[in-house]
Write a protein that holds these residues in place. Structure first.
Motif, PDB file in Angstrom:
ATOM      1  N   ILE A  80       0.837  -1.203   0.000  1.00 35.70           N
ATOM      2  CA  ILE A  80       0.000   0.000   0.000  1.00 35.70           C
ATOM      3  C   ILE A  80       0.871   1.253   0.000  1.00 35.70           C
ATOM      4  CG2 ILE A  80      -1.893   1.177   1.166  1.00 35.70           C
ATOM      5  CD1 ILE A  80      -2.466  -1.681   0.045  1.00 35.70           C
ATOM      6  N   ASP A  81       1.925   1.232   0.824  1.00 32.87           N
ATOM      7  CA  ASP A  81       2.853   2.373   0.844  1.00 32.87           C
ATOM      8  C   ASP A  81       3.462   2.597  -0.537  1.00 32.87           C
ATOM      9  OD1 ASP A  81       2.454   2.874   3.473  1.00 32.87           O
ATOM     10  OD2 ASP A  81       4.334   1.978   4.183  1.00 32.87           O
ATOM     11  N   VAL A 141       2.328   1.666  -3.481  1.00 31.15           N
ATOM     12  CA  VAL A 141       1.343   2.147  -4.456  1.00 31.15           C
ATOM     13  C   VAL A 141       1.207   3.660  -4.327  1.00 31.15           C
ATOM     14  CG1 VAL A 141      -1.128   2.190  -5.011  1.00 31.15           C
ATOM     15  CG2 VAL A 141       0.025   0.012  -4.674  1.00 31.15           C
ATOM     16  N   THR A 142       1.132   4.139  -3.092  1.00 31.36           N
ATOM     17  CA  THR A 142       0.983   5.580  -2.865  1.00 31.36           C
ATOM     18  C   THR A 142       2.236   6.326  -3.294  1.00 31.36           C
ATOM     19  OG1 THR A 142      -0.308   4.946  -0.944  1.00 31.36           O
ATOM     20  CG2 THR A 142       0.304   7.258  -1.117  1.00 31.36           C
ATOM     21  N   LYS A 143       3.388   5.828  -2.875  1.00 31.25           N
ATOM     22  CA  LYS A 143       4.657   6.511  -3.127  1.00 31.25           C
ATOM     23  C   LYS A 143       4.939   6.620  -4.624  1.00 31.25           C
ATOM     24  CE  LYS A 143       9.571   5.778  -2.194  1.00 31.25           C
ATOM     25  NZ  LYS A 143      10.500   4.706  -1.786  1.00 31.25           N
ATOM     26  N   GLN A 194       2.732   6.106  -7.051  1.00 32.53           N
ATOM     27  CA  GLN A 194       1.498   6.332  -7.816  1.00 32.53           C
ATOM     28  C   GLN A 194       1.277   5.202  -8.810  1.00 32.53           C
ATOM     29  OE1 GLN A 194       1.191  10.344  -9.341  1.00 32.53           O
ATOM     30  NE2 GLN A 194       2.423  11.156  -7.682  1.00 32.53           N
ATOM     31  N   THR A 231      -5.708  -1.931  -2.635  1.00 37.17           N
ATOM     32  CA  THR A 231      -5.142  -1.214  -3.783  1.00 37.17           C
ATOM     33  C   THR A 231      -6.259  -0.625  -4.640  1.00 37.17           C
ATOM     34  OG1 THR A 231      -5.034  -3.227  -5.119  1.00 37.17           O
ATOM     35  CG2 THR A 231      -3.059  -2.620  -3.894  1.00 37.17           C
ATOM     36  N   LEU A 282      -7.189   2.643  -3.648  1.00 27.77           N
ATOM     37  CA  LEU A 282      -6.166   3.613  -4.064  1.00 27.77           C
ATOM     38  C   LEU A 282      -6.092   3.710  -5.584  1.00 27.77           C
ATOM     39  CD1 LEU A 282      -3.341   2.667  -1.550  1.00 27.77           C
ATOM     40  CD2 LEU A 282      -4.851   4.653  -1.463  1.00 27.77           C
ATOM     41  N   ASP A 283      -7.063   3.152  -6.270  1.00 31.74           N
ATOM     42  CA  ASP A 283      -7.149   3.261  -7.730  1.00 31.74           C
ATOM     43  C   ASP A 283      -6.054   2.472  -8.454  1.00 31.74           C
ATOM     44  OD1 ASP A 283      -8.383   4.057 -10.026  1.00 31.74           O
ATOM     45  OD2 ASP A 283      -7.238   5.911 -10.203  1.00 31.74           O
TER      46      ASP A 283
END
Lengths: 127, 127
Positions: free
Chosen positions: A34-35, A37-39, A41, A70, A73-74
């Motif tokens: 998850i981290d 995916v965010t970091k 994008q 995920t 988070l799209d």
């Protein structure tokens, strides 16, 4: 060496699971994906389980959780490389991996991710 | 689960090392990579060692061997994701990984492989 690496490849992340996912490691993996995916994008996550020969309800739930997280988070998650015996076990356990995309191997998983993601679909690896 | 998966991605193979490479596993990995290069007519092999925090002379030799073997089969090997501490240890051990290409991460390793391989360089992943 108890950390599963998450490899960034263009807009996608690739994770290969080679060790038994006991509780702590699995929860760490969830959080790390998850981290990442965010970091980065990321728009897609591929989880290769070709080295996994034994699967239980815990692991099935972890995979479902990662896919659900995920998606919020799209990013889409595809599980690739499942051994035939694992597919048999999952269905017999009553765990058909609801909500998780699957593909035969990394290349087909990549095609699936490309098809799920609409914009700038020519971008890959090299971008 | 003591088998390191070799993922085919277009013309390249990707291997991520997440477990300690003791003798038997390392020799199996060598043989499996060479088999996979032949079977898939791969032109490049990427070995991700980002999860490896301890390296010794045995592992250094295995990486060199794999690079030499694949080169004979007309494929290049790139080791990616080395942790800084591992680079320090390798040099202090007097093992500068002669003949092995290295890159910071998978994406840079992919660029390096593309640059080493001359023909049909537009092909990637999707082919």
């Amino acid at each position: 060496m108890e950390k599963i690496p998450i490899l960034k490849m263009g807009r996608f992340l690739l994770v290969t699971i080679q060790v038994d996912l006991y509780d702590r490691l699995a929860l760490d993996l969830e959080a790390n994906i998850i981290d990442a995916v965010t970091k980065h994008q990321a728009q897609g996550v591929m989880i290769d389980i070709s080295a996994v020969s034994i699967v239980d309800s815990f692991m099935g739930r972890i995979l479902s959780n990662i896919a659900s997280m995920t998606r919020i988070l799209d990013a889409e998650t595809v599980v690739v490389g499942m051994q035939p015996a694992v597919a048999i076990t999952l269905v017999e356990l009553g765990l058909p991996l609801m909500g998780v995309y699957t593909a035969l191997n990394v290349e087909k998983g990549m095609e699936l991710l490309h098809s799920k993601i609409v914009p700038d679909e020519d971008a890959d690896f090299d971008d």
